[in-house]
Design an enzyme around this catalytic site. Structure first.
Site, short mmCIF file in Angstrom:
data_model
loop_
_atom_site.label_atom_id
_atom_site.label_comp_id
_atom_site.label_asym_id
_atom_site.label_seq_id
_atom_site.Cartn_x
_atom_site.Cartn_y
_atom_site.Cartn_z
CE LYS A 119 9.01 18.33 -12.94
NZ LYS A 119 8.14 17.73 -13.95
CE LYS A 202 6.82 15.36 -5.15
NZ LYS A 202 6.19 15.82 -6.38
CE LYS A 205 8.28 11.07 -12.58
NZ LYS A 205 6.88 11.14 -12.87
P1 TYM Z 1 2.41 13.67 -11.37
O1 TYM Z 1 2.48 12.81 -12.56
O2 TYM Z 1 3.69 14.24 -10.84
O3 TYM Z 1 1.70 12.91 -10.18
C1 TYM Z 1 0.44 12.29 -10.36
C2 TYM Z 1 -0.39 12.42 -9.11
O4 TYM Z 1 0.29 11.80 -8.00
C3 TYM Z 1 0.36 12.72 -6.93
N1 TYM Z 1 1.63 12.49 -6.18
C4 TYM Z 1 1.69 12.36 -4.86
N2 TYM Z 1 0.72 12.39 -3.92
C5 TYM Z 1 1.11 12.21 -2.63
N3 TYM Z 1 2.41 12.02 -2.26
C6 TYM Z 1 3.40 11.99 -3.17
N4 TYM Z 1 4.67 11.79 -2.81
C7 TYM Z 1 3.05 12.17 -4.55
N5 TYM Z 1 3.76 12.18 -5.71
C8 TYM Z 1 2.86 12.38 -6.70
C9 TYM Z 1 0.35 14.10 -7.57
O5 TYM Z 1 -0.06 15.11 -6.67
C10 TYM Z 1 -0.65 13.88 -8.69
O6 TYM Z 1 -1.97 14.01 -8.21
N6 TYM Z 1 0.85 18.02 -13.23
C11 TYM Z 1 0.42 16.71 -12.79
C12 TYM Z 1 -0.32 15.93 -13.86
C13 TYM Z 1 -1.48 16.64 -14.47
C14 TYM Z 1 -2.74 16.86 -13.85
C15 TYM Z 1 -3.51 17.54 -14.84
C16 TYM Z 1 -3.26 16.56 -12.60
C17 TYM Z 1 -1.52 17.16 -15.73
N7 TYM Z 1 -2.73 17.70 -15.93
C18 TYM Z 1 -4.81 17.93 -14.58
C19 TYM Z 1 -4.58 16.96 -12.35
C20 TYM Z 1 -5.33 17.64 -13.32
C21 TYM Z 1 1.64 15.90 -12.38
O7 TYM Z 1 2.74 16.17 -12.80
O8 TYM Z 1 1.36 14.85 -11.60
#
Ligand code: TYM
Length: 342
Positions: A119, A202, A205
């Site tokens: 990022k 992956k 968005k």
């Molecule tokens: P974020 O917002 O990027 O994504 C949310 C969840 O969706 C999953 N995900 C995917 N899984 C499979 N294939 C994909 N292409 C894909 N894109 C997204 C992510 O693995 C995630 O589970 N840092 C985290 C948010 C967060 C969090 C936490 C998660 C903040 N605090 C505490 C768990 C526990 C994030 O940016 O997810």
């Protein structure tokens, strides 16, 4: 540390930074719903708006996206009476515990995070300090509830390892057994949903091509068109899943089909082995429309009444705070903050 001392509790979060995809649904939301419905764990699910602002968010957009993400949870099957659903900024303990963890985590640990490197890229001097400290806030999210299990997609694995390191270092430095060493739960056929244009990337968005992803708001025609145009290879589908090893695009479509139809990849291959793409892609599109359309219709319905969503989030925050507050207070006490024991 024996897990038995901790209540079985799941925590997970999603950034309300706009553009929810099929990856979020299959890698996260659908699994959150399954865990809730299994009834084995208390479930705490969070819209992590403090994480979202580590990169610029227009305030009006962030508000709208937070409500949209809440609607996504509920429309997907999260019941805000059974699970705790709230947005992170309404529970002050997240930021407060994150500060303690900023002082536990090491710069070197953060610098090794691949998401930080991706990022911030070459422009890291210009990235926010929050983006660098992001994983410490994530550890705070989880440990503020003494969560024992965290369901996520594959891309969050490294952050969860860091959460375990932070918990272990805190326990060690202060000579306590206070924070659980949380288990990541990365299971099922869709923990890494890939781009429809490039099976090595992956689904995200942030991909410049909208054809690379299924958005949760896409209509039936768009979903069908995206699957029809999804990149594949010329071979028909093999009989055995193992034979998809070196065919990332083909494997991705099979994984999506398996996850949507709630079947194992072997069961799917038993049905579709030998099919050409002209046969398989329309089946996949039809299944996706059948599963996703009711969710996007329900989201649209809910978003017509934002006040109702705000009420749900406020109630969720109150319940979350009731769990978090004593854990935060005890953490401060362990760290020697005068007045914390009150
Ligand atoms: P974020 O917002 O990027 O994504 C949310 C969840 O969706 C999953 N995900 C995917 N899984 C499979 N294939 C994909 N292409 C894909 N894109 C997204 C992510 O693995 C995630 O589970 N840092 C985290 C948010 C967060 C969090 C936490 C998660 C903040 N605090 C505490 C768990 C526990 C994030 O940016 O997810």
């Amino acid at each position: 540390m024996a897990d038995a001392q901790f209540t079985p509790r799941v925590f997970s979060g999603i950034q309300p930074s706009g553009g929810l995809t099929l990856g979020n649904y299959l890698g996260a939301l659908k699994r959150f719903v399954d865990i809730q419905n299994a009834g084995t764990h208390e479930c705490v699910y969070c819209l992590v708006d403090l994480h979202a602002i580590t990169v610029w968010q227009d305030p009006a957009d962030l508000e709208a996206q937070t409500r949209e993400a809440a609607a996504f949870f509920i429309a997907s099957g999260i019941d805000p009476d059974r699970s705790i659903l709230f947005n992170q900024s309404q529970v002050p303990g997240h930021a407060q515990l994150a500060w303690i963890f900023n002082c536990v985590a090491r710069m070197g640990w953060m610098g090794r995070m691949t998401q930080w490197k991706d990022k911030a890229g070459k422009n890291s001097e210009n990235a926010s300090l929050g983006l660098f400290a992001y994983p410490a806030l994530m550890a705070a999210d989880i440990l503020l509830y003494h969560a024992t299990h965290v369901p996520v997609g594959e891309d969050q694995k490294q952050h969860l390892e860091l959460t375990r390191d932070i918990a272990a270092k805190f326990n060690h430095d202060y000579g306590v057994d206070f924070f659980p060493i949380t288990e990541p739960v990365i299971e099922g056929p869709a923990t890494r949903v890939m781009s429809l244009r490039d099976g090595t990337k992956k689904m995200s968005k942030s991909d410049p091509s909208d054809m690379s992803r299924i958005n949760m708001g896409d209509d039936a025609d768009t979903i069908a068109q995206k699957f029809r145009k999804a990149r594949t290879d010329p071979e028909p589908l093999p009989e055995r899943y193992e034979d998809l090893k070196d065919r990332p695009e083909a494997r991705n479509l099979v994984d999506i089909f398996a996850a949507l139809s709630e079947r194992s990849t072997d069961a799917v291959m038993a049905e579709v082995g030998g099919f050409g793409w002209g046969q398989f892609k329309p089946m996949l599109a039809e299944l996706a429309v059948e599963k996703l359309s009711p969710i996007s219709d329900e989201m649209t319905r809910m978003l017509a009444d934002p006040a109702e969503i705000d009420t749900v989030l406020a109630r969720g925050a109150e319940r979350a705070n009731a769990v978090a507050e004593p854990i935060l207070r005890r953490t401060y006490e362990i760290a020697g903050m005068v007045g914390a024991e009150k």
